[in-house]
Motif scaffolding. Structure first.
Motif, mmCIF file in Angstrom:
data_model
loop_
_atom_site.group_PDB
_atom_site.id
_atom_site.type_symbol
_atom_site.label_atom_id
_atom_site.label_comp_id
_atom_site.label_asym_id
_atom_site.label_seq_id
_atom_site.Cartn_x
_atom_site.Cartn_y
_atom_site.Cartn_z
ATOM 1 N N GLY A 277 22.539 3.030 -75.626
ATOM 2 C CA GLY A 277 21.388 2.349 -76.279
ATOM 3 C C GLY A 277 21.866 2.220 -77.710
ATOM 4 O O GLY A 277 20.673 1.837 -78.542
ATOM 5 N N ALA A 278 22.817 2.455 -78.302
ATOM 6 C CA ALA A 278 23.304 2.117 -79.529
ATOM 7 C C ALA A 278 23.136 0.469 -79.944
ATOM 8 O O ALA A 278 22.761 0.023 -80.873
ATOM 9 N N TYR A 279 23.275 -0.241 -78.696
ATOM 10 C CA TYR A 279 22.702 -1.682 -78.823
ATOM 11 C C TYR A 279 21.879 -1.906 -77.740
ATOM 12 O O TYR A 279 22.249 -1.621 -76.425
ATOM 13 N N ARG A 280 20.473 -2.465 -77.905
ATOM 14 C CA ARG A 280 19.752 -2.653 -76.918
ATOM 15 C C ARG A 280 19.386 -4.163 -76.880
ATOM 16 O O ARG A 280 18.664 -4.638 -77.852
ATOM 17 N N PRO A 281 19.892 -5.050 -75.773
ATOM 18 C CA PRO A 281 19.551 -6.361 -75.631
ATOM 19 C C PRO A 281 17.942 -6.462 -75.502
ATOM 20 O O PRO A 281 17.276 -5.814 -74.781
ATOM 21 N N ALA A 282 17.564 -7.636 -76.091
ATOM 22 C CA ALA A 282 16.227 -8.121 -75.710
ATOM 23 C C ALA A 282 16.295 -8.720 -74.199
ATOM 24 O O ALA A 282 17.172 -8.746 -73.555
ATOM 25 N N PRO A 283 14.936 -8.554 -73.648
ATOM 26 C CA PRO A 283 14.785 -9.235 -72.221
ATOM 27 C C PRO A 283 15.451 -10.570 -71.830
ATOM 28 O O PRO A 283 15.249 -11.517 -72.955
ATOM 29 N N GLY A 284 16.256 -10.546 -71.199
ATOM 30 C CA GLY A 284 16.809 -11.885 -70.925
ATOM 31 C C GLY A 284 18.152 -12.344 -71.612
ATOM 32 O O GLY A 284 18.577 -13.424 -71.591
ATOM 33 N N GLU A 285 18.303 -11.275 -72.642
ATOM 34 C CA GLU A 285 19.427 -11.685 -73.290
ATOM 35 C C GLU A 285 20.688 -11.656 -72.683
ATOM 36 O O GLU A 285 21.150 -10.741 -72.014
ATOM 37 N N LYS A 286 21.793 -12.645 -72.734
ATOM 38 C CA LYS A 286 22.753 -12.761 -71.938
ATOM 39 C C LYS A 286 24.137 -12.135 -72.699
ATOM 40 O O LYS A 286 24.269 -12.887 -73.920
ATOM 41 N N VAL A 287 24.593 -11.156 -72.289
ATOM 42 C CA VAL A 287 25.759 -10.329 -73.090
ATOM 43 C C VAL A 287 26.749 -10.021 -72.263
ATOM 44 O O VAL A 287 26.823 -9.961 -71.079
ATOM 45 N N ALA A 288 27.746 -10.145 -73.060
ATOM 46 C CA ALA A 288 29.203 -9.971 -72.606
ATOM 47 C C ALA A 288 29.976 -8.835 -73.412
ATOM 48 O O ALA A 288 29.723 -8.747 -74.416
ATOM 49 N N VAL A 289 30.598 -8.008 -72.554
ATOM 50 C CA VAL A 289 31.205 -6.888 -73.125
ATOM 51 C C VAL A 289 32.769 -7.377 -72.943
ATOM 52 O O VAL A 289 33.090 -7.499 -71.811
ATOM 53 N N LEU A 290 33.451 -7.244 -73.929
ATOM 54 C CA LEU A 290 34.881 -7.602 -74.077
ATOM 55 C C LEU A 290 35.743 -6.492 -73.630
ATOM 56 O O LEU A 290 35.799 -5.280 -74.509
ATOM 57 N N LEU A 291 36.333 -6.029 -72.471
ATOM 58 C CA LEU A 291 36.967 -5.051 -72.223
ATOM 59 C C LEU A 291 38.509 -5.646 -72.444
ATOM 60 O O LEU A 291 39.204 -6.190 -71.884
ATOM 61 N N CYS A 292 39.069 -4.922 -73.736
ATOM 62 C CA CYS A 292 40.190 -5.365 -74.407
ATOM 63 C C CYS A 292 41.404 -4.759 -73.832
ATOM 64 O O CYS A 292 42.452 -5.202 -74.352
ATOM 65 N N GLY A 293 41.595 -3.555 -73.514
ATOM 66 C CA GLY A 293 43.044 -3.068 -73.168
ATOM 67 C C GLY A 293 42.925 -1.748 -72.167
ATOM 68 O O GLY A 293 41.814 -1.072 -72.040
#
Length: 302
Positions: A277-293
């Protein structure tokens, strides 16, 4: 400060030498960019290949090859890039670098020098090699621009993307992502509370030294954020959030349990921002998580 043109130039330079990594769905309005599948196990291969090729174009590459300082991933990237480009590599790492990364450096053909307990000490030792092309782990324009090619790929796959979450150490990755995506996508920097170089710099108004510790210190343990990343982050006014070690460990475990994805703790920090919950997207917000290593020992995931 680099910009989108620099990232496009890097993309042309490294084309065919790095992997175009997949983007996969991770749930409604959620995606993972699987950059941990990159050659040598992390995003840094993009920046290192670009840095070496750009140095060669400027006539800076000699028979002595390249030298780098790294807690792990940048060294692996430098060793891999040097091997593929046919030049020698010497890599300075702290004595605290994970054994799995040190062993891989040798397998990639690099000469490994272990010195000091932190990246800063290995960095100082590497600078003593003045005959080789020094390849900075994160605070170099060519390194940052090469890493930014991830952003071009991400936007090509997800043109309607709203937000990308990026784990931050020295800032070489987020700097590139900002240069590539700042006019199109919200960018959120994620750092451990115990290794918060960028967060502290944004708070102070300039890069400052911070104490470094915690489960992700081997990959996110830069004592001071790079000047390039700081200036880009400040000018773009990106978001910055912090996560606990417990949240990082849980996110790494959940990535394995839920998706069968194995990543290092530093990489899991980006996912930890969502799960904690450190970052809480708004409803419908399209979010990508960069998995870098993914240069990690997976034995503790079973």
């Amino acid at each position: 400060m680099i910009d989108l043109d620099d990232v496009h130039a890097a993309a042309r330079r490294i084309e065919g030498r790095v992997r175009r990594t997949p983007v996969v769905a991770a749930g409604p309005d959620r995606w993972f960019k699987l950059e941990y599948l990159q050659h040598a196990g992390s995003f840094k291969t993009r920046g290192m290949v670009n840095q070496i090729l750009a140095g060669a174009e400027r006539g800076e590459l000699t028979d002595a090859g390249v030298v780098a300082a790294s807690g792990g991933n940048a060294g692996l990237a430098a060793a891999y890039a040097a091997r593929e480009l046919g030049v020698p590599a010497e890599v300075f790492v702290p004595v605290t670098a994970p054994a799995v990364k040190v062993a891989k450096l040798g397998k990639l053909g690099a000469r490994v020098v272990q010195t000091g307990n932190e990246y800063a000490e290995a960095y100082a030792a590497a600078l003593s090699r003045t005959d080789a092309l020094f390849c900075h782990a994160y605070d170099d324009p060519d390194m940052v621009a090469g890493n930014g090619t991830i952003g071009l790929e991400l936007l090509a796959e997800l043109p309607e993307l709203d937000t990308v979450l990026v784990a931050v150490g020295g800032g070489g990755l987020i700097g590139g992502v900002i240069a590539a995506l700042r006019s199109r996508v919200r960018i959120i920097a994620v750092e451990p509370r115990t290794s918060r170089a960028l967060n502290a710099a944004l708070e102070a108004g300039a890069p400052i030294d911070v104490p470094v510790s915690g489960v992700a210190a081997d990959s996110l343990g830069a004592r001071r954020v790079g000047d390039i990343a700081f200036e880009l982050a400040r000018s773009a006014e990106i978001g910055s959030v912090l996560v606990s070690d417990d949240a990082i460990v849980e996110a790494r475990r959940r990535l394995w349990d839920d998706y069968r994805i194995v990543v290092e703790h530093g990489t899991a920090a980006a996912q930890a921002a969502l799960l904690s919950g450190a970052y809480r997207p708004a409803p419908g917000e399209k979010v990508a998580v960069l998995l870098c290593g993914a240069n990690t020992n997976p034995s503790d995931l079973a």
